[in-house]
Motif scaffolding. Structure first.
Motif, mmCIF file in Angstrom:
data_model
loop_
_atom_site.group_PDB
_atom_site.id
_atom_site.type_symbol
_atom_site.label_atom_id
_atom_site.label_comp_id
_atom_site.label_asym_id
_atom_site.label_seq_id
_atom_site.Cartn_x
_atom_site.Cartn_y
_atom_site.Cartn_z
ATOM 1 N N PRO A 16 0.792 -1.231 0.000
ATOM 2 C CA PRO A 16 0.000 0.000 0.000
ATOM 3 C C PRO A 16 0.825 1.283 0.000
ATOM 4 O O PRO A 16 0.503 2.231 -0.715
ATOM 5 N N SER A 17 1.907 1.336 0.775
ATOM 6 C CA SER A 17 2.679 2.577 0.849
ATOM 7 C C SER A 17 3.348 2.904 -0.476
ATOM 8 O O SER A 17 3.627 4.066 -0.774
ATOM 9 N N TYR A 18 3.602 1.890 -1.281
ATOM 10 C CA TYR A 18 4.204 2.104 -2.597
ATOM 11 C C TYR A 18 3.150 2.433 -3.647
ATOM 12 O O TYR A 18 3.376 3.267 -4.524
ATOM 13 N N LEU A 19 2.003 1.760 -3.556
ATOM 14 C CA LEU A 19 0.931 2.024 -4.518
ATOM 15 C C LEU A 19 0.365 3.433 -4.358
ATOM 16 O O LEU A 19 -0.182 4.005 -5.306
ATOM 17 N N GLU A 20 0.494 3.997 -3.156
ATOM 18 C CA GLU A 20 -0.101 5.300 -2.868
ATOM 19 C C GLU A 20 0.750 6.468 -3.346
ATOM 20 O O GLU A 20 0.396 7.624 -3.130
ATOM 21 N N ARG A 21 1.850 6.196 -3.995
ATOM 22 C CA ARG A 21 2.680 7.266 -4.545
ATOM 23 C C ARG A 21 3.148 6.858 -5.945
ATOM 24 O O ARG A 21 2.893 5.748 -6.404
ATOM 25 N N THR A 22 3.819 7.777 -6.608
ATOM 26 C CA THR A 22 4.328 7.497 -7.948
ATOM 27 C C THR A 22 5.843 7.325 -7.907
ATOM 28 O O THR A 22 6.506 7.739 -6.958
ATOM 29 N N GLY A 68 -2.140 -10.252 -8.686
ATOM 30 C CA GLY A 68 -2.522 -8.844 -8.672
ATOM 31 C C GLY A 68 -2.142 -8.129 -7.399
ATOM 32 O O GLY A 68 -1.596 -8.714 -6.452
ATOM 33 N N PHE A 69 -2.429 -6.830 -7.362
ATOM 34 C CA PHE A 69 -2.142 -5.959 -6.227
ATOM 35 C C PHE A 69 -3.345 -5.865 -5.290
ATOM 36 O O PHE A 69 -4.492 -5.925 -5.724
ATOM 37 N N TYR A 70 -3.036 -5.677 -4.015
ATOM 38 C CA TYR A 70 -4.066 -5.421 -3.006
ATOM 39 C C TYR A 70 -3.655 -4.179 -2.228
ATOM 40 O O TYR A 70 -2.490 -3.997 -1.896
ATOM 41 N N LEU A 71 -4.641 -3.332 -1.944
ATOM 42 C CA LEU A 71 -4.363 -2.101 -1.214
ATOM 43 C C LEU A 71 -4.824 -2.232 0.233
ATOM 44 O O LEU A 71 -4.049 -2.590 1.107
ATOM 45 N N ASN A 72 -6.110 -1.989 0.476
ATOM 46 C CA ASN A 72 -6.640 -2.102 1.840
ATOM 47 C C ASN A 72 -7.654 -3.233 1.978
ATOM 48 O O ASN A 72 -8.249 -3.400 3.044
ATOM 49 N N ASN A 73 -7.856 -3.989 0.914
ATOM 50 C CA ASN A 73 -8.867 -5.040 0.917
ATOM 51 C C ASN A 73 -8.289 -6.335 1.482
ATOM 52 O O ASN A 73 -8.114 -7.339 0.777
ATOM 53 N N LEU A 74 -8.014 -6.315 2.793
ATOM 54 C CA LEU A 74 -7.360 -7.452 3.448
ATOM 55 C C LEU A 74 -8.265 -8.676 3.516
ATOM 56 O O LEU A 74 -7.780 -9.815 3.440
ATOM 57 N N ASP A 75 -9.563 -8.473 3.675
ATOM 58 C CA ASP A 75 -10.478 -9.612 3.736
ATOM 59 C C ASP A 75 -10.457 -10.398 2.426
ATOM 60 O O ASP A 75 -10.405 -11.638 2.419
ATOM 61 N N ILE A 86 4.150 -10.857 -1.843
ATOM 62 C CA ILE A 86 5.169 -9.839 -1.592
ATOM 63 C C ILE A 86 4.501 -8.689 -0.855
ATOM 64 O O ILE A 86 3.536 -8.093 -1.360
ATOM 65 N N GLY A 87 4.994 -8.361 0.336
ATOM 66 C CA GLY A 87 4.338 -7.325 1.111
ATOM 67 C C GLY A 87 5.289 -6.464 1.904
ATOM 68 O O GLY A 87 6.375 -6.904 2.308
ATOM 69 N N VAL A 88 4.903 -5.214 2.125
ATOM 70 C CA VAL A 88 5.643 -4.341 3.024
ATOM 71 C C VAL A 88 5.321 -4.768 4.457
ATOM 72 O O VAL A 88 4.219 -5.248 4.750
ATOM 73 N N SER A 89 6.269 -4.632 5.337
ATOM 74 C CA SER A 89 6.169 -5.237 6.673
ATOM 75 C C SER A 89 4.913 -4.841 7.436
ATOM 76 O O SER A 89 4.217 -5.700 7.995
ATOM 77 N N PHE A 90 4.600 -3.551 7.496
ATOM 78 C CA PHE A 90 3.453 -3.121 8.309
ATOM 79 C C PHE A 90 2.150 -3.699 7.785
ATOM 80 O O PHE A 90 1.249 -4.037 8.558
ATOM 81 N N ALA A 91 2.026 -3.842 6.455
ATOM 82 C CA ALA A 91 0.796 -4.375 5.872
ATOM 83 C C ALA A 91 0.669 -5.877 6.137
ATOM 84 O O ALA A 91 -0.436 -6.389 6.375
ATOM 85 N N LEU A 92 1.790 -6.598 6.110
ATOM 86 C CA LEU A 92 1.754 -8.023 6.447
ATOM 87 C C LEU A 92 1.345 -8.218 7.906
ATOM 88 O O LEU A 92 0.593 -9.148 8.230
ATOM 89 N N ILE A 120 4.840 -18.720 -0.340
ATOM 90 C CA ILE A 120 6.043 -18.013 0.106
ATOM 91 C C ILE A 120 5.633 -16.602 0.510
ATOM 92 O O ILE A 120 4.964 -15.899 -0.250
ATOM 93 N N ILE A 121 6.020 -16.208 1.724
ATOM 94 C CA ILE A 121 5.788 -14.846 2.194
ATOM 95 C C ILE A 121 7.101 -14.084 2.078
ATOM 96 O O ILE A 121 8.109 -14.470 2.674
ATOM 97 N N MET A 122 7.092 -13.003 1.321
ATOM 98 C CA MET A 122 8.295 -12.196 1.143
ATOM 99 C C MET A 122 8.049 -10.771 1.632
ATOM 100 O O MET A 122 7.164 -10.081 1.131
ATOM 101 N N GLU A 123 8.824 -10.356 2.630
ATOM 102 C CA GLU A 123 8.678 -8.980 3.126
ATOM 103 C C GLU A 123 9.747 -8.099 2.491
ATOM 104 O O GLU A 123 10.873 -8.521 2.255
ATOM 105 N N THR A 124 9.348 -6.865 2.209
ATOM 106 C CA THR A 124 10.261 -5.924 1.572
ATOM 107 C C THR A 124 10.876 -4.961 2.578
ATOM 108 O O THR A 124 11.637 -4.078 2.202
ATOM 109 N N GLY A 125 10.537 -5.124 3.871
ATOM 110 C CA GLY A 125 11.151 -4.303 4.909
ATOM 111 C C GLY A 125 10.478 -2.962 5.079
ATOM 112 O O GLY A 125 9.782 -2.460 4.207
ATOM 113 N N GLY A 126 10.692 -2.402 6.267
ATOM 114 C CA GLY A 126 10.257 -1.046 6.524
ATOM 115 C C GLY A 126 8.829 -0.924 7.005
ATOM 116 O O GLY A 126 7.928 -1.562 6.493
#
Length: 325
Positions: A123-129, A150-157, A176-182, A197-203
């Motif tokens: 989400p933090s990456y999708l929300e910017r350019t 595909g991508f998911y933003l806030n639709n966790l369910d 593939i997910g940013v840490s806070f969203a995972l 496979i769960i891959m975190e991108t850190g931060g």
């Protein structure tokens, strides 16, 4: 060595040859890097090993346009940052070189993207350019050519339902997910994944309190029901990635190499597995700068693998303030 030949590197000798050729090319064609080398009194005639090549402080990507003469950027990737902060900008002259790099690196680490459903929770990456990570993951999703990728933003369910359904069907999945969203995902849903496979991108991107890797991975392992958490090591200023399949041990593709430098003397490299600042040679950075002194702290092991321990507390790399930023 032609720029595409870096993806054919298989030996240390080939890497050394390519790195030294790249250094000579940078010295002659990159005015910012040439000025940096001149201040250090470093000339190609004196450099015979890749570890002796000067590493440009990564802050220069915030203050200068790092681009070789005669090159025009086809895209400019930018880093994330807090409001009002200066972000790094990577002017990429040859976008296909980036594509070749991340496609080859992913294939070496995980195989063919077509073998996976690739899900992205960024989400933090999708929300910017201007995110190079989004560009890479979007390409991998398209290459996977699976209708569920595909991508998911806030639709966790919806994501949780999709993950459980795909995993139970035996389908190989890469999330593939940013840490806070995972963390948000495992706090609201429970999983017992066998084929994912769960891959975190850190931060945490300012969304949560930063956690040490061991604590973060323990929470995610428990939440997803997996034995290990994979990680990706990349940044705006690089066109190549390292990958970890667990325990925070990263490996790099053959055209990328990591060194450690002394935290008190930024121009001196460390021997052995001592903790130091991480220096990166990324030969895919042909037209920007392949030799970068990052703000990450870590250790490099004999086989070339490495760990990332944290970041420098101060914003500038000590000992490298030779040029006005």
């Amino acid at each position: 060595m032609p720029q595409r030949s870096i993806f054919d590197i298989t030996t240390d000798a080939q890497f050394e040859e390519a790195a030294l050729e790249s250094f000579r090319f940078q010295f002659e064609n990159n005015s910012t890097y040439r000025s940096f080398c001149d201040l250090l009194y470093k000339h190609p005639s004196e450099i015979t090993k890749s570890k002796d090549i000067p590493f440009l402080p990564i802050q220069f990507f915030k203050s200068h346009t790092i681009l070789t003469s005669g090159s025009e950027p086809s895209v400019v990737f930018s880093s994330s940052g807090t409001t009002g902060s200066i972000t790094s900008k990577h002017h990429v002259a040859d976008l296909s070189l980036y594509e070749d790099s991340f496609r080859h690196a992913f294939a070496k680490a995980y195989g063919n993207p077509k073998d996976y459903v690739i899900l992205a929770l960024l989400p933090s990456y999708l929300e910017r350019t201007g995110s190079s990570l989004i560009y890479m993951v979007d390409d991998l999703i398209k290459t996977s050519n699976h209708p569920d990728s595909g991508f998911y933003l806030n639709n966790l369910d919806e994501l949780a339902k999709k993950l459980n359904s795909l995993d139970k069907s035996g389908q190989k999945v890469l999330l593939i997910g940013v840490s806070f969203a995972l963390l948000d995902l495992v706090e609201s849903h429970r999983f017992n994944l066998k084929n994912t496979i769960i891959m975190e991108t850190g931060g945490m991107k300012g969304r949560r309190k930063e956690l040490v890797r061991e604590e973060l991975h323990k929470i995610l392992c428990n939440g997803f029901g997996v034995s290990s958490i994979h990680s990706e090591y990349g940044m705006t200023e690089l066109l190549s990635q390292g990958y970890s399949n667990g325990n925070g041990i990263f490996t790099t593709p053959p055209w990328m190499k990591i060194y450690t430098r002394d935290t008190e003397d930024a121009l001196s490299l460390l021997e052995g597995t001592k903790t130091g600042g991480l220096n990166v040679i990324d030969l895919a950075n042909r037209f920007s700068c392949p030799f970068i002194a990052t703000q990450d702290l870590g250790r490099v092991y004999k086989d070339g693998s490495f760990t990332v321990i944290g970041r420098f507390d101060n914003s500038d790399i000590r000992g490298c303030n030779l040029m006005s930023l």
